[in-house]
Motif scaffolding. Structure first.
Motif, PDB file in Angstrom:
ATOM      1  N   PRO A 137      48.728  44.575  49.577  1.00 16.22           N
ATOM      2  CA  PRO A 137      49.616  43.646  48.735  1.00 16.22           C
ATOM      3  C   PRO A 137      49.290  43.698  47.310  1.00 16.22           C
ATOM      4  O   PRO A 137      48.243  44.157  46.700  1.00 16.22           O
ATOM      5  CB  PRO A 137      49.345  42.208  49.385  1.00 16.22           C
ATOM      6  N   SER A 138      50.387  43.252  46.363  1.00 24.50           N
ATOM      7  CA  SER A 138      49.935  43.191  44.915  1.00 24.50           C
ATOM      8  C   SER A 138      48.670  42.271  44.731  1.00 24.50           C
ATOM      9  O   SER A 138      48.575  41.229  45.623  1.00 24.50           O
ATOM     10  CB  SER A 138      51.049  42.764  44.013  1.00 24.50           C
ATOM     11  N   GLU A 139      47.565  42.268  43.835  1.00 23.05           N
ATOM     12  CA  GLU A 139      46.742  41.434  43.820  1.00 23.05           C
ATOM     13  C   GLU A 139      47.147  40.021  43.305  1.00 23.05           C
ATOM     14  O   GLU A 139      48.168  39.859  42.356  1.00 23.05           O
ATOM     15  CB  GLU A 139      45.867  42.019  42.492  1.00 23.05           C
ATOM     16  N   PRO A 140      46.954  39.032  44.282  1.00 20.45           N
ATOM     17  CA  PRO A 140      47.538  37.816  44.090  1.00 20.45           C
ATOM     18  C   PRO A 140      47.261  36.950  42.529  1.00 20.45           C
ATOM     19  O   PRO A 140      48.312  36.321  42.129  1.00 20.45           O
ATOM     20  CB  PRO A 140      46.910  37.023  45.134  1.00 20.45           C
ATOM     21  N   GLU A 141      46.071  37.248  42.063  1.00 25.27           N
ATOM     22  CA  GLU A 141      45.864  36.343  40.839  1.00 25.27           C
ATOM     23  C   GLU A 141      46.944  36.666  39.701  1.00 25.27           C
ATOM     24  O   GLU A 141      47.266  35.880  39.049  1.00 25.27           O
ATOM     25  CB  GLU A 141      44.471  36.377  40.421  1.00 25.27           C
ATOM     26  N   THR A 142      47.032  38.196  39.442  1.00 21.53           N
ATOM     27  CA  THR A 142      47.596  38.370  38.320  1.00 21.53           C
ATOM     28  C   THR A 142      48.771  39.226  38.593  1.00 21.53           C
ATOM     29  O   THR A 142      49.870  39.467  37.894  1.00 21.53           O
ATOM     30  CB  THR A 142      46.852  39.371  37.546  1.00 21.53           C
ATOM     31  N   GLY A 143      49.008  39.462  40.072  1.00 20.73           N
ATOM     32  CA  GLY A 143      50.697  40.301  40.337  1.00 20.73           C
ATOM     33  C   GLY A 143      50.438  41.781  40.016  1.00 20.73           C
ATOM     34  O   GLY A 143      51.291  42.510  40.240  1.00 20.73           O
ATOM     35  N   ALA A 192      45.833  46.906  43.270  1.00 21.65           N
ATOM     36  CA  ALA A 192      44.736  46.123  42.996  1.00 21.65           C
ATOM     37  C   ALA A 192      43.553  46.587  42.243  1.00 21.65           C
ATOM     38  O   ALA A 192      43.553  47.858  42.262  1.00 21.65           O
ATOM     39  CB  ALA A 192      44.109  45.748  44.439  1.00 21.65           C
ATOM     40  N   ARG A 197      40.410  46.715  52.015  1.00 25.40           N
ATOM     41  CA  ARG A 197      41.904  47.208  51.696  1.00 25.40           C
ATOM     42  C   ARG A 197      41.819  48.621  52.376  1.00 25.40           C
ATOM     43  O   ARG A 197      42.738  48.611  53.273  1.00 25.40           O
ATOM     44  CB  ARG A 197      42.297  47.422  50.263  1.00 25.40           C
TER      45      ARG A 197
END
Ligand SMILES: Cc1ncc(COP(=O)(O)O)c(C=O)c1O
Length: 396
Positions: free
Chosen positions: A13-19, A23, A54
Motif C-alpha cells: 500500500p502507499s506509505e500511510p504517514e505521507t501517502g 514506500a 513488504r
C-alpha cells in the motif's frame, strides 16, 4: 487478484504517514520503543524491517502461501532450509542436475557432519523410490534444472517423498511463480535465488525460502533471525521495484528463449539444444502439465572444442559472458568452468554435464538482435574452421 496485479499491489500500500505511492526504504537498524518491550511491531532490523516485510508479503502471495523469509542470498536461504531439517545420520536426495552451489554446500558443509547425499537420476522413478528411505528428510529438486533445463514431475516426486514422510523442496528460481506454482503441485518448501528473475535487473543478491505450513516454516524463520543472513532494506527495495514487471519480463524472456531455441535447433555446429518448449525435449509433456510456460533459459552443446566454446562465449555482442541469469540484460555462461566448476570434472562427465555446454539467459532485448548475435558467433566459428583447414592443406 491476478498475478501481475499482485506483483504491484500485494503487501505494497502507499506509505500511510505521507501517502508516498512507493514506500521509502526503511534504512534503520533499530526502532524507538514506547516503553521497555513495547514496540510498534519492529524492534531490530535483523529480526524484521518494514521494507523486507513488504517483499516477504508479496513473494508469499505470488507463490500462493502465507510464509516467506528473505535471506542475503539464494544460498543463505538454501542453508537455512538445510540447517533446519538435516542432522547427522539424515539423508537428502538430489537430482543429477543441480546448481553447483547446492552441490557444493551439500558435499562440503553437510556431508562432513554426517549427512548422506544421494544424487541420482530422479526421472528414473524406481531408482528414486528406492533412494527415499525412512532416514530421508528432504527431497530437493530444481525444475527446470540448472543448467540442462531438465523437467521433473513434481506431483509424482511429492507423492513418493510424502509416502516416506520426507519434505519436498523445490528450487523455483528458473521457472518463477509466474510459470510454476510448486505448492499447488505438492511441494512443502520453495526456495529462490531472488538474485535472478525476481530481482530481474542483475543489481542485487538475495534469496527466499517459503513454506505452506506454519510448522514447516517456523524453524526456517527462527534461523533467519538466529543466524542473521538477512538482506539490506535497500536490496529488498530494489527487488520490490524489479518485481513489479515480473510478468512482462517473463513473457519477453520466454518469447526470446523460444526464438533462440528454434534458431539453434538443427544448426550444424549445435549438437543439442535444451529448452523445455521444444517438443523433442524429454520433459516437454511434463512441462506442459505443470507449468504455464517454458521459462526463459536455453542451453546448448556446441559441436566443437573447448577452445571454440571459449572463443564463442567471449565474443558475443549482446550476450555478456558472466555468472548469473534472469536479468533484463542477456548473459551467457560456460557451466563447466563457471557456475558448475565446483563439481569435479569426472563427476560432471558421469552426470552427463558436457564441457561444451553453453547456458544462455536471454534478457529483454529484441529477439532478432539476440538470435543474430548467436548465429553470427556460429558463422564466425565455421569460417575460422574453414580457414584453418585451408591453411593446413596448403602447408602440406
Ligand atoms: C537454481 C539456483 N538456485 C540457487 C542459486 C543460488 O543463489 P544466489 O547466487 O543468490 O546465492 C542459484 C545461483 O545461480 C541458482 O541458479
Amino acid at each position: 487478484m491476478n498475478f501481475a496485479t499482485k506483483t504491484i499491489h500485494a503487501g505494497q500500500p502507499s506509505e500511510p504517514e505521507t501517502g508516498s505511492l512507493i514506500a521509502p526504504i526503511f534504512q534503520t537498524s533499530t526502532y524507538e520503543q514506547d516503553a521497555p518491550g513495547q514496540d510498534k511491531g519492529f524492534n531490530y532490523s535483523r529480526t524484521n524491517n518494514p521494507t523486507r516485510q513488504r517483499l516477504e508479503t508479496v513473494l508469499a502471495e505470488l507463490e500462493g502461501v502465507q510464509y516467506a523469509a528473505l535471506f542475503a542470498s539464494g544460498l543463505a536461504a538454501e542453508n537455512a532450509v538445510l540447517q533446519a531439517y538435516l542432522r547427522p545420520g539424515d539423508e537428502i536426495v538430489i537430482p543429477t542436475d543441480v546448481y553447483g552451489g547446492t552441490y557444493r554446500i551439500l558435499n562440503k558443509v553437510y556431508a562432513p557432519i554426517g549427512v548422506t547425499i544421494k544424487q541420482l537420476d530422479i526421472a528414473n522413478r524406481a531408482a528414486l523410490q528406492a533412494a527415499i528411505t525412512d532416514r530421508t528428510k528432504l527431497v530437493w529438486i530444481e525444475s527446470p534444472t540448472n543448467p540442462r533445463l531438465l523437467v521433473y514431475d513434481i506431483v509424482d516426486i511429492c507423492r513418493l517423498a510424502h509416502a516416506k514422510s520426507a519434505l519436498v523442496v523445490v528450487d523455483n528460481t528458473f521457472a518463477t511463480p509466474y510459470f510454476q506454482q510448486p505448492f499447488e503441485l505438492g511441494a512443502d518448501i520453495v526456495v529462490h535465488s531472488v538474485t535472478k528473475y525476481l530481482g530481474g535487473h542483475s543489481d542485487t543478491i538475495q534469496g527466499a525460502a517459503l513454506a505452506k505450513e506454519a510448522s514447516v516454516f517456523e524453524p526456517i524463520k527462527f534461523l533467519q533471525n538466529a543466524t542473521g543472513a538477512v538482506p539490506s532494506p535497500f536490496d529488498c527495495w530494489l527487488t520490490l521495484r524489479g518485481l513489479k514487471t515480473l510478468e512482462l519480463r517473463m513473457q519477453r524472456h520466454e518469447e526470446n528463449a523460444i526464438a533462440i531455441a528454434n534458431s539453434l535447433k538443427g544448426h550444424p555446429l549445435v549438437r543439442q539444444v535444451y529448452f523445455p518448449g521444444l517438443p523433442e525435449h524429454p520433459g516437454h509433456e511434463i512441462a506442459k502439465k505443470q507449468m504455464t510456460g517454458f521459462g526463459g533459459m536455453v542451453s546448448f552443446e556446441l559441436e566443437g572444442t573447448i577452445e571454440e566454446v571459449v572463443a564463442f562465449c567471449s565474443s558475443r555482442r549482446y550476450f555478456t559472458l558472466g555468472e548469473s541469469l534472469g536479468g533484463v540484460k542477456a548473459l551467457l555462461c560456460h557451466p563447466a568452468t563457471m557456475t558448475h566448476a565446483s563439481i569435479p570434472a569426472e563427476t560432471r562427465a558421469e552426470l552427463g554435464l558436457s564441457d561444451t555446454l553453453i547456458r544462455l539467459s536471454p534478457g529483454c532485448e529484441n529477439a532478432k538482435d539476440l538470435v543474430e548475435d548467436l548465429l553470427e558467433g556460429l558463422t564466425l566459428l565455421d569460417h575460422q574452421r574453414r580457414t584453418q583447414k585451408v591453411a593446413a592443406a596448403s602447408a602440406h
